[in-house]
Design an enzyme around this catalytic site. Structure first.
Site, mmCIF file in Angstrom:
data_model
loop_
_atom_site.group_PDB
_atom_site.id
_atom_site.type_symbol
_atom_site.label_atom_id
_atom_site.label_comp_id
_atom_site.label_asym_id
_atom_site.label_seq_id
_atom_site.Cartn_x
_atom_site.Cartn_y
_atom_site.Cartn_z
ATOM 1 N N HIS A 107 -5.728 3.573 -1.532
ATOM 2 C CA HIS A 107 -7.070 3.910 -1.037
ATOM 3 C C HIS A 107 -7.376 5.324 -1.520
ATOM 4 O O HIS A 107 -6.727 6.284 -1.096
ATOM 5 C CB HIS A 107 -7.064 3.844 0.492
ATOM 6 C CG HIS A 107 -8.405 4.083 1.119
ATOM 7 N ND1 HIS A 107 -8.624 3.941 2.465
ATOM 8 C CD2 HIS A 107 -9.602 4.467 0.592
ATOM 9 C CE1 HIS A 107 -9.892 4.213 2.747
ATOM 10 N NE2 HIS A 107 -10.501 4.541 1.634
ATOM 11 N N HIS A 147 -3.752 -4.743 7.788
ATOM 12 C CA HIS A 147 -3.889 -3.574 8.671
ATOM 13 C C HIS A 147 -3.015 -3.751 9.907
ATOM 14 O O HIS A 147 -3.183 -4.703 10.652
ATOM 15 C CB HIS A 147 -5.336 -3.282 9.097
ATOM 16 C CG HIS A 147 -5.537 -1.799 9.301
ATOM 17 N ND1 HIS A 147 -5.108 -1.127 10.425
ATOM 18 C CD2 HIS A 147 -6.057 -0.847 8.490
ATOM 19 C CE1 HIS A 147 -5.377 0.160 10.315
ATOM 20 N NE2 HIS A 147 -5.940 0.367 9.128
ATOM 21 N N ASN A 181 0.861 -1.182 0.000
ATOM 22 C CA ASN A 181 0.000 0.000 0.000
ATOM 23 C C ASN A 181 0.904 1.242 0.000
ATOM 24 O O ASN A 181 1.678 1.459 0.942
ATOM 25 C CB ASN A 181 -0.902 -0.042 1.243
ATOM 26 C CG ASN A 181 -1.841 1.136 1.301
ATOM 27 O OD1 ASN A 181 -1.438 2.264 1.050
ATOM 28 N ND2 ASN A 181 -3.078 0.895 1.673
ATOM 29 N N ARG A 234 -7.065 12.842 0.818
ATOM 30 C CA ARG A 234 -5.991 13.293 1.719
ATOM 31 C C ARG A 234 -4.612 12.782 1.308
ATOM 32 O O ARG A 234 -3.601 13.329 1.699
ATOM 33 C CB ARG A 234 -6.291 12.911 3.160
ATOM 34 C CG ARG A 234 -6.145 11.437 3.443
ATOM 35 C CD ARG A 234 -6.324 11.136 4.906
ATOM 36 N NE ARG A 234 -7.688 11.346 5.360
ATOM 37 C CZ ARG A 234 -8.198 10.771 6.465
ATOM 38 N NH1 ARG A 234 -7.420 10.016 7.217
ATOM 39 N NH2 ARG A 234 -9.447 10.959 6.813
ATOM 40 N N GLY A 271 1.059 -1.401 4.378
ATOM 41 C CA GLY A 271 1.451 -0.068 3.949
ATOM 42 C C GLY A 271 2.289 0.702 4.943
ATOM 43 O O GLY A 271 3.484 0.926 4.728
ATOM 44 N N THR A 286 -8.565 3.554 8.215
ATOM 45 C CA THR A 286 -9.759 2.708 8.218
ATOM 46 C C THR A 286 -9.896 2.043 9.588
ATOM 47 O O THR A 286 -8.967 1.402 10.067
ATOM 48 C CB THR A 286 -9.647 1.629 7.121
ATOM 49 O OG1 THR A 286 -9.255 2.273 5.909
ATOM 50 C CG2 THR A 286 -10.979 0.932 6.912
ATOM 51 N N GLU A 339 -10.959 -9.276 2.679
ATOM 52 C CA GLU A 339 -9.722 -9.018 3.415
ATOM 53 C C GLU A 339 -10.060 -8.949 4.895
ATOM 54 O O GLU A 339 -10.933 -8.167 5.300
ATOM 55 C CB GLU A 339 -9.106 -7.690 2.947
ATOM 56 C CG GLU A 339 -7.858 -7.303 3.728
ATOM 57 C CD GLU A 339 -7.307 -5.942 3.308
ATOM 58 O OE1 GLU A 339 -7.665 -5.440 2.216
ATOM 59 O OE2 GLU A 339 -6.533 -5.375 4.082
ATOM 60 N N ARG A 344 -9.547 8.119 -1.007
ATOM 61 C CA ARG A 344 -10.525 8.578 -0.014
ATOM 62 C C ARG A 344 -11.332 9.735 -0.564
ATOM 63 O O ARG A 344 -10.849 10.497 -1.420
ATOM 64 C CB ARG A 344 -9.817 9.005 1.270
ATOM 65 C CG ARG A 344 -8.995 7.902 1.916
ATOM 66 C CD ARG A 344 -8.474 8.338 3.269
ATOM 67 N NE ARG A 344 -9.537 8.374 4.245
ATOM 68 C CZ ARG A 344 -9.740 7.450 5.192
ATOM 69 N NH1 ARG A 344 -8.941 6.422 5.297
ATOM 70 N NH2 ARG A 344 -10.744 7.564 6.025
ATOM 71 N N GLU A 354 -8.817 0.532 -3.034
ATOM 72 C CA GLU A 354 -9.749 0.578 -1.904
ATOM 73 C C GLU A 354 -10.627 1.816 -2.045
ATOM 74 O O GLU A 354 -10.113 2.931 -2.222
ATOM 75 C CB GLU A 354 -8.982 0.660 -0.585
ATOM 76 C CG GLU A 354 -8.126 -0.547 -0.289
ATOM 77 C CD GLU A 354 -7.302 -0.342 0.982
ATOM 78 O OE1 GLU A 354 -7.366 0.740 1.584
ATOM 79 O OE2 GLU A 354 -6.580 -1.271 1.340
ATOM 80 N N HIS A 412 0.958 6.191 1.820
ATOM 81 C CA HIS A 412 1.696 7.133 2.659
ATOM 82 C C HIS A 412 2.878 7.775 1.940
ATOM 83 O O HIS A 412 3.479 8.710 2.467
ATOM 84 C CB HIS A 412 2.066 6.486 3.982
ATOM 85 C CG HIS A 412 0.821 6.159 4.759
ATOM 86 N ND1 HIS A 412 -0.108 7.127 5.082
ATOM 87 C CD2 HIS A 412 0.307 4.986 5.180
ATOM 88 C CE1 HIS A 412 -1.124 6.557 5.714
ATOM 89 N NE2 HIS A 412 -0.903 5.267 5.773
HETATM 90 N N1 PXP Z 1 -6.230 -2.872 4.397
HETATM 91 C C1 PXP Z 1 -7.080 -1.832 4.393
HETATM 92 C C2 PXP Z 1 -8.496 -2.070 3.993
HETATM 93 C C3 PXP Z 1 -6.649 -0.539 4.731
HETATM 94 O O1 PXP Z 1 -7.521 0.484 4.717
HETATM 95 C C4 PXP Z 1 -5.299 -0.336 5.055
HETATM 96 C C5 PXP Z 1 -4.800 1.023 5.400
HETATM 97 O O2 PXP Z 1 -4.937 1.864 4.313
HETATM 98 C C6 PXP Z 1 -4.440 -1.446 5.026
HETATM 99 C C7 PXP Z 1 -4.946 -2.708 4.720
HETATM 100 C C8 PXP Z 1 -2.975 -1.335 5.299
HETATM 101 O O3 PXP Z 1 -2.787 -1.037 6.655
HETATM 102 P P1 PXP Z 1 -1.365 -0.558 7.140
HETATM 103 O O4 PXP Z 1 -1.089 0.749 6.471
HETATM 104 O O5 PXP Z 1 -1.548 -0.442 8.623
HETATM 105 O O6 PXP Z 1 -0.378 -1.603 6.756
#
Ligand code: PXP
Length: 248
Positions: free
Chosen positions: A48, A197, A12, A54, A219, A106, A161, A50, A75, A15
């Site tokens: 993602h 996540h 991801n 952002r 991510g 999220t 997921e 949004r 996403e 960031h």
């Molecule tokens: N899965 C989903 C649905 C998310 O919204 C996110 C964060 O954008 C992630 C996975 C990845 O999470 P992390 O950035 O904590 O690795």
């Protein structure tokens, strides 16, 4: 770990865009970062988009659709604006997520008990447009049963997921068991199972070891780690941690 049980990594790159948007600059570029991640062994890229834009911008997604070699996982919230954009862009996969404007990230999975009809309508439209659809669900086999019922009723989601947030904050046996049982319910229902996540090299092992889990979406840790190692090395480090965790 045998080759047929290789857990895939989707990186991801949101960031990277967060850092760029902090200055409204043109760098760093999430599209370049995606290329670096794939070159280091990532099987796919996740972003993602949004509603408040952002971090990832529309132009980023359009460029990623053209450049990502593996699976691009977009996403989005199950909102009309986002569904229309996805149908236009045709990413390899859409993951439907709940979204609140004031959340930092999220915060939980979709609740199919209260939002089943809305989510089913979004799945049908995206799938009819040729896009594989996944749903972000909390570690709760009851949510998988509801998803299986939606699929049986004609909303052809490909998979889901599992939200690993609770496990990564409290890696207790009970939280791991909830992820494992949700994954097993997904496999039994014939659905693709992904997870993500809050995953880091320290906590990824037990999740990568769950037999039904095919892909991890990671991510924040990877982009943070890349400040010190570079993104390619951070991805390789994560792939090693995943492989070590998935050892029988
Ligand atoms: N899965 C989903 C649905 C998310 O919204 C996110 C964060 O954008 C992630 C996975 C990845 O999470 P992390 O950035 O904590 O690795």
């Amino acid at each position: 770990m045998s080759d047929d049980r290789a857990v895939q990594l989707s990186v991801n790159v949101d960031h990277v865009a967060t850092l760029r948007q902090a200055r409204r600059a043109v760098y760093p570029d999430p599209v370049e970062a995606a290329g670096d991640a794939e070159a280091a062994g990532a099987a796919g890229i996740t972003v993602h988009l949004r509603g408040d834009r952002r971090h990832i911008q529309d132009d980023d997604v359009a460029a990623l659709v053209r450049t990502v070699q593996g699976k691009l996982n977009l996403e989005i919230a199950a909102e009309e604006e986002m569904i229309a954009l996805a149908l236009d862009w045709q990413p390899g996969q859409v993951t439907l997520v709940p979204e609140r404007p004031d959340e930092v990230t999220t915060e939980g999975g979709l609740d199919l008990a209260s939002q089943g009809d809305r989510v089913a309508a979004a799945i049908e439209r995206l799938a009819a447009g040729g896009i594989a659809v996944s749903l972000f669900l909390d570690p709760d086999p009851a949510q998988v049963e509801r998803l299986a019922a939606l699929v049986a009723a004609g909303a052809p989601a490909a998979g889901f997921e599992i939200n690993t947030d609770a496990y990564t904050k409290d890696p207790s046996a009970a939280n791991l068991r909830a992820v494992e049982e949700t994954a097993a319910a997904g496999a039994a229902a014939g659905l693709e199972v992904y997870a993500g996540h809050g995953l880091t090299t320290a906590n990824v092992g037990a999740i990568a070891a769950i037999p039904a889990v095919e892909e991890l979406n990671i991510g924040h840790w990877l982009i943070s780690r890349s400040v010190r190692l570079g993104l390619g090395e951070a991805v390789r480090e994560m792939l090693s941690a995943m492989a070590a965790g998935a050892q029988p």
